[in-house]
Design an enzyme around this catalytic site. Structure first.
Site: not given
Ligand code: AMP
Length: 308
Positions: A52, A59, A170, A173
């Protein structure tokens, strides 16, 4: 639900970025499809990293791993209105397209896919992907009952548009990774779901876009989340098998931080999310808390050999 809000970027910003040098910006479904078709025709393997935006090291770790395994890496930036409930932070979710574009250029992402909400959910859009309650109406699904419908719908659309060989998520989640695995298998989407470890700050706090909302006091309390999870991991390693006792110990540790309000603490089977009478197998210990107006989640998965 009407999807009138815009997605990640203002259309103008994305169009401008298309004209500057750097990671290729794609905003239309047609161009995304044609690009992938061309890559696949030339025998290239393709990875998709759905995000997002408001990118951080978590990320970037996914993107770097994707780079190692696949010839082409697509990073989608889309703040998905469908996965936010009423009263959640869709409107104020951080958006910084220019910075994300710069980071993705530095990471040598091959395509930055940033469709407008109207492109993914045009007038008349009326389909939802619903993964069963067992995975979605527990943990985060209890306070966010429609969240995983939004996640499953957008993940299905992104995968069908980009036809990746691998899609990256990641562990932070964790429930989302199970939902993604389930729908990829059940809908025969034909890609491999890759799950990578949580990237943390040096004090253990899981990197998260929402960390920027924390006040100084909340930020100081926040590492208590991971410390509580590490306590649970240690207890499992030295033989704790009773879920209530484990959860109570985590609760006690979290209560040391007055700024933390507990939403849930759970110990579950890490494949099925079923409750466990005896903590054995792959055990997920997951928490969701609130620090002021910020909701944070984190987890550990501990392998407990049967009979140990
Ligand atoms: P988001 O932008 O928050 O929807 O996250 C996008 C992707 O990045 C998802 O697969 C999350 O699980 C992963 N992600 C977010 N934070 C982390 C983190 N601290 N370590 C590893 N992956 C992450």
């Amino acid at each position: 639900m009407t999807v009138e809000a815009t997605s990640h970027q203002s259309g103008a910003e994305a169009s401008k970025a298309r004209r500057v040098r750097g990671a290729k910006v794609i905003t239309t479904l047609k161009e995304m499809r044609l690009t992938v078709e061309r890559w696949r025709r030339n025998g290239k393997t393709v990875a998709l990293v759905p995000t997002m935006g408001a990118l951080h090291e978590g990320h970037l770790s996914l993107i770097r791993e994707a780079r190692k395994s696949c010839d082409r890496v697509i990073v989608s930036l889309f703040v998905n209105p469908l996965q936010f409930g009423a009263g959640e932070d869709f409107g104020e979710y951080p958006r910084d397209f220019k910075r994300d574009h710069r980071l993705l250029t530095a990471e040598k992402a091959d395509a930055l896919f940033a469709p407008a909400a109207e492109e993914l959910y045009p007038e008349g859009f009326d389909t939802r992907v619903v993964v069963g309650d067992r995975l979605t109406q527990t943990l985060c699904g209890l306070s966010r009952p429609t969240h995983f419908i939004g996640v499953a719908t957008v993940v299905t659309k992104l995968i069908s548009l980009t036809r990746p060989h691998q899609v990256y998520f990641g562990q932070k989640d964790f429930q989302q990774t199970l939902v993604a695995r389930r729908l990829v298998a059940d809908l025969n989407l034909g890609c491999e779901v890759m799950v990578l470890p949580t990237v943390r700050e040096t004090d253990g706090l899981a990197k998260s876009t929402r960390n920027v909302y924390l006040s100084q006091e909340e930020r100081l309390a926040a590492p208590g989340i991971y410390q509580a999870l590490k306590l649970a991991e240690g207890m499992l390693q030295v033989g704790e098998r009773n879920p209530q006792d484990l959860i109570e110990a985590v609760r006690k540790r979290l209560r040391n931080e007055t700024a933390i309000e507990i939403e849930y603490i759970a110990a579950k089977n890490a494949e099925t999310l079923e409750d466990l009478n005896i903590l054995t197998g792959n055990v997920l210990v997951a928490v969701a808390v609130r620090l002021g107006r910020v909701r944070l989640i984190d987890n550990v998965v501990v392998s407990v050999p049967a009979g140990s």
